[in-house]
Design a protein around this motif. Structure first.
Motif, mmCIF file in Angstrom:
data_model
loop_
_atom_site.group_PDB
_atom_site.id
_atom_site.type_symbol
_atom_site.label_atom_id
_atom_site.label_comp_id
_atom_site.label_asym_id
_atom_site.label_seq_id
_atom_site.Cartn_x
_atom_site.Cartn_y
_atom_site.Cartn_z
ATOM 1 N N UNK A 128 -15.689 14.988 45.204
ATOM 2 C CA UNK A 128 -15.374 14.070 44.113
ATOM 3 C C UNK A 128 -13.856 13.902 44.101
ATOM 4 N N UNK A 129 -13.404 12.670 44.080
ATOM 5 C CA UNK A 129 -11.972 12.362 44.109
ATOM 6 C C UNK A 129 -11.296 13.041 45.310
ATOM 7 N N UNK A 130 -11.986 13.039 46.432
ATOM 8 C CA UNK A 130 -11.504 13.618 47.696
ATOM 9 C C UNK A 130 -11.261 15.127 47.623
ATOM 10 N N UNK A 131 -11.864 15.797 46.667
ATOM 11 C CA UNK A 131 -11.763 17.253 46.550
ATOM 12 C C UNK A 131 -13.154 17.867 46.514
ATOM 13 N N UNK A 132 -13.240 19.102 47.000
ATOM 14 C CA UNK A 132 -14.514 19.799 46.915
ATOM 15 C C UNK A 132 -14.738 20.264 45.479
ATOM 16 N N UNK A 133 -15.919 19.941 44.953
ATOM 17 C CA UNK A 133 -16.288 20.341 43.602
ATOM 18 C C UNK A 133 -17.556 21.176 43.670
ATOM 19 N N UNK A 134 -17.636 22.174 42.799
ATOM 20 C CA UNK A 134 -18.850 22.979 42.691
ATOM 21 C C UNK A 134 -19.577 22.526 41.431
ATOM 22 N N UNK A 135 -20.823 22.128 41.594
ATOM 23 C CA UNK A 135 -21.625 21.672 40.462
ATOM 24 C C UNK A 135 -22.659 22.712 40.093
ATOM 25 N N UNK A 136 -22.942 22.754 38.796
ATOM 26 C CA UNK A 136 -23.884 23.723 38.238
ATOM 27 C C UNK A 136 -24.839 22.953 37.341
ATOM 28 N N UNK A 137 -26.147 23.008 37.655
ATOM 29 C CA UNK A 137 -27.144 22.259 36.898
ATOM 30 C C UNK A 137 -28.283 23.178 36.486
ATOM 31 N N UNK A 138 -28.754 23.032 35.246
ATOM 32 C CA UNK A 138 -29.825 23.907 34.756
ATOM 33 C C UNK A 138 -31.114 23.753 35.551
ATOM 34 N N UNK A 139 -31.800 24.873 35.739
ATOM 35 C CA UNK A 139 -33.115 24.833 36.370
ATOM 36 C C UNK A 139 -34.165 24.325 35.385
ATOM 37 N N UNK A 140 -33.959 24.608 34.110
ATOM 38 C CA UNK A 140 -34.908 24.203 33.074
ATOM 39 C C UNK A 140 -34.226 23.279 32.079
ATOM 40 N N UNK A 142 -32.841 21.615 28.865
ATOM 41 C CA UNK A 142 -32.278 22.100 27.596
ATOM 42 C C UNK A 142 -31.960 23.598 27.598
ATOM 43 N N UNK A 143 -31.824 24.193 28.788
ATOM 44 C CA UNK A 143 -31.547 25.617 28.838
ATOM 45 C C UNK A 143 -30.677 25.927 30.048
ATOM 46 N N UNK A 144 -29.393 26.064 29.815
ATOM 47 C CA UNK A 144 -28.484 26.381 30.903
ATOM 48 C C UNK A 144 -27.226 25.537 30.840
ATOM 49 N N UNK A 145 -26.372 25.719 31.825
ATOM 50 C CA UNK A 145 -25.070 25.055 31.849
ATOM 51 C C UNK A 145 -25.075 23.900 32.839
ATOM 52 N N UNK A 146 -24.555 22.767 32.378
ATOM 53 C CA UNK A 146 -24.297 21.617 33.236
ATOM 54 C C UNK A 146 -22.793 21.576 33.402
ATOM 55 N N UNK A 147 -22.304 21.696 34.644
ATOM 56 C CA UNK A 147 -20.862 21.753 34.796
ATOM 57 C C UNK A 147 -20.381 21.395 36.184
ATOM 58 N N UNK A 148 -19.056 21.245 36.262
ATOM 59 C CA UNK A 148 -18.374 20.972 37.516
ATOM 60 C C UNK A 148 -17.081 21.763 37.501
ATOM 61 N N UNK A 149 -16.689 22.288 38.661
ATOM 62 C CA UNK A 149 -15.418 23.006 38.738
ATOM 63 C C UNK A 149 -14.706 22.641 40.035
ATOM 64 N N UNK A 150 -13.384 22.587 39.934
ATOM 65 C CA UNK A 150 -12.514 22.317 41.073
ATOM 66 C C UNK A 150 -11.548 23.487 41.199
#
Length: 187
Positions: A128-140, A142-150
């Motif tokens: 994303x934006x020419x950088x490597x991003x780590x994405x985090x998405x809930x397995x279930x 309404x339960x868990x974290x939705x996120x992105x980190x650079x």
């Protein structure tokens, strides 16, 4: 092609075009301290709060969910793990009178631990934006974290993390779509 099919295909194409344009008009671009920008729904509100070691902001969604935005020198970039024990280890701990009810165990603990079997989210990398991003998405839902980190988004080595907990289906989709619009500014 008959005229009837031409009219149907044209109507569908025009409808899709205008529905996409409508979605774009419901977005606004937010700039964060000349570090990055992101397109979010117009109904979301940007707020700031004081943090000691990093810059912090948050977004409030239409459903009053909080999306955290953190920028600074920290290394909490979705490196979660769950230690998985063998069945024999659990039996041993149990015989010693230790509490084992919250421990994860399996027949193949090394594989399950390395594959994140017992984590609440899926993880993957994207550009994303020419950088490597780590994405985090809930397995279930309404339960868990939705996120992105650079990690190290600029020459200062600063990290960026955006995340929210327990989002509904609509907000999760909007946030994932917003991640795709992130533009990191050169610094």
């Amino acid at each position: 092609m008959s005229t009837k099919y031409y009219i149907i295909i044209t109507t569908i194409t025009v409808s899709l075009f205008f529905s996409c344009k409508s979605d774009e008009s419901n977005l606004k671009t937010i700039e964060f301290d000349n570090i990055f920008s992101i397109d979010i729904p117009k109904s979301w509100i940007k707020k700031e709060y004081d943090a000691v070691d990093f810059k912090a902001n948050f977004l409030i969604t239409e459903k009053n969910d909080t999306i955290h935005i953190e920028y600074g020198n920290y290394k909490d970039l979705f490196d979660d793990t769950v230690q998985v024990f063998s069945i024999d280890q659990i039996k041993k701990y149990d015989s010693l009178g230790l509490d084992t009810k919250n421990l994860a165990f399996s027949k193949k603990p090394h594989i399950d631990q390395s594959q994140g079997t017992f984590l609440n989210e899926f993880y993957y990398y994207d550009t994303i934006s020419n950088l490597q991003a780590k994405l985090r998405l809930p397995k279930n839902e309404k339960s868990g974290i939705t996120g992105i980190s650079f990690d190290s988004i600029n020459n200062l080595g600063k990290d960026l993390k955006i995340y929210a907990k327990n989002l509904g289906e609509k907000e999760e989709k909007l946030l994932k779509d917003a991640f795709k619009t992130i533009q990191i500014n050169d610094q």
